[in-house]
Scaffold this active site. Sequence first.
Site, PDB file in Angstrom:
ATOM      1  N   PHE A 169      43.164  33.986  41.772  1.00 57.23           N
ATOM      2  CA  PHE A 169      41.878  34.687  41.764  1.00 57.23           C
ATOM      3  C   PHE A 169      40.967  33.995  42.762  1.00 57.23           C
ATOM      4  O   PHE A 169      40.678  32.802  42.624  1.00 57.23           O
ATOM      5  CB  PHE A 169      41.214  34.673  40.380  1.00 57.23           C
ATOM      6  CG  PHE A 169      39.871  35.363  40.386  1.00 57.23           C
ATOM      7  CD1 PHE A 169      39.781  36.741  40.276  1.00 57.23           C
ATOM      8  CD2 PHE A 169      38.695  34.637  40.567  1.00 57.23           C
ATOM      9  CE1 PHE A 169      38.544  37.382  40.323  1.00 57.23           C
ATOM     10  CE2 PHE A 169      37.458  35.274  40.624  1.00 57.23           C
ATOM     11  CZ  PHE A 169      37.379  36.649  40.493  1.00 57.23           C
ATOM     12  N   ASP A 172      41.063  26.335  46.880  1.00 56.74           N
ATOM     13  CA  ASP A 172      39.942  27.001  46.216  1.00 56.74           C
ATOM     14  C   ASP A 172      39.611  26.189  44.966  1.00 56.74           C
ATOM     15  O   ASP A 172      40.296  26.279  43.943  1.00 56.74           O
ATOM     16  CB  ASP A 172      40.329  28.443  45.857  1.00 56.74           C
ATOM     17  CG  ASP A 172      39.217  29.179  45.106  1.00 56.74           C
ATOM     18  OD1 ASP A 172      38.279  28.512  44.618  1.00 56.74           O
ATOM     19  OD2 ASP A 172      39.306  30.412  44.989  1.00 56.74           O
ATOM     20  N   LYS A 196      30.729  27.598  41.723  1.00 52.78           N
ATOM     21  CA  LYS A 196      30.369  27.514  40.309  1.00 52.78           C
ATOM     22  C   LYS A 196      29.468  26.336  39.915  1.00 52.78           C
ATOM     23  O   LYS A 196      28.270  26.503  39.784  1.00 52.78           O
ATOM     24  CB  LYS A 196      31.636  27.567  39.452  1.00 52.78           C
ATOM     25  CG  LYS A 196      32.250  28.980  39.451  1.00 52.78           C
ATOM     26  CD  LYS A 196      33.272  29.161  38.368  1.00 52.78           C
ATOM     27  CE  LYS A 196      33.612  30.611  38.114  1.00 52.78           C
ATOM     28  NZ  LYS A 196      34.586  31.220  39.027  1.00 52.78           N
TER      29      LYS A 196
END
Length: 391
Positions: free
Chosen positions: A127, A212, A241
């Site tokens: 993702f 990532d 995040k």
Amino acid sequence: MSALLENYARADVTFVRGSGCYLFDENGTPFLDLIAGIAVCALGHAHPEIAKAVAEQASTLVHTSNLYHHEPAGTLAQELARRSGMRVFFCNSGTEANEAAIKLARKFAYRNGFPERSTVVACTGSFHGRTYGALAATANVSYREGFGPLPEGFRFTPFNDVSALDTAIDDETAAFIVEPVQGESGVNPATRAFLERARALCDERGALLVFDEVQCGMGRLGKLFAFEHFGVRPDIVTLSKALGNGLPIGAMLASEGCAPGLRAGDHGSTFGGSPVPAAAALAHLRLRDELDLDAHVAARSRTLFAELTALAREFPEVFDAPRGLGLLAALPVREPLRASDVAAALRAQRVLVGTAGGNALRFAPPLIISDNQLREGAAALRTVLKALTPA
Ligand SMILES: *Cc1c(COP(=O)(O)O)cnc(C)c1O
């Protein structure tokens, strides 16, 4: 709430305030937060030092665009560069950090005289975000279905399959992008052998290795960067995040070797690294050091996994063994029970958890959480399980 689009399945609760590891609803009822805004509020909610940095910055300088220098982004970049040995591009989100990585990788190859070296190889279970480039690198069809045509030049290779990498990464690969711990698809850590092989093949074939770390970076695994945990150095790291501890900011870190792939005018963002989120991220980095957070995360991780393992043993008909690293964990739920139903029942007990792919509960608590709070969460789960599975 009919004014909002219905693209989220929001829970029927409204939070008005947060403090440390708790969120409070309109009645002042506290909820223990074991998901932290999806791995965002690493230092907990409304941290006073971060609030102070934000308030001071908001009353000093809020926006200049990237036409000019300003102190918060400059200092934050220096702090990230000092810790990573890499150069920094700021944006506003995880998906944008990955867009920047994809664009840098392709332009780097192009500038070096390899315009055909344009393929991006990603992993099954990946993702990387919701915008088109990142979406094209996201494997799960449920995120992609109905949004085509997607950008060309993206391929997938099986996650953690070392031998498949050999044909997946070739002379036309601009970048291999991988989450060191796959978050959304169920908290699955990469093996060190997989990442090491990817590093070696990228070196051999002229591709860039992109980690990532949007979810698993910023201390969640017990080191600032996930790559430190695995001992494999990527060319590019993407962050977002937790970086701003709740304020929207993303970053792409690029090694000195590949950073010149992007030059003035090649890429940009109006808000990227703007003063208020940058001040929050800077306060976050400074506080991390003061709190000796890495040692704290390592100790709390042992408690979290001990509690989850005990629950899996107590309720073998409901749970499989937990997965994860640091303070990022999944507890797989067995059919016919749904993880989302268990999460809803837990919410009724005033404990917040997430879910992840593979029918699992997801735990990404604030990194400042205590052992007692982790045990409080586990006790609530035990109560819920006893009600859901009457003897
Ligand atoms: C959340 C996430 C993203 C996307 O971040 P946004 O800020 O929602 O765009 C990308 N990659 C990973 C690994 C993520 O967990």
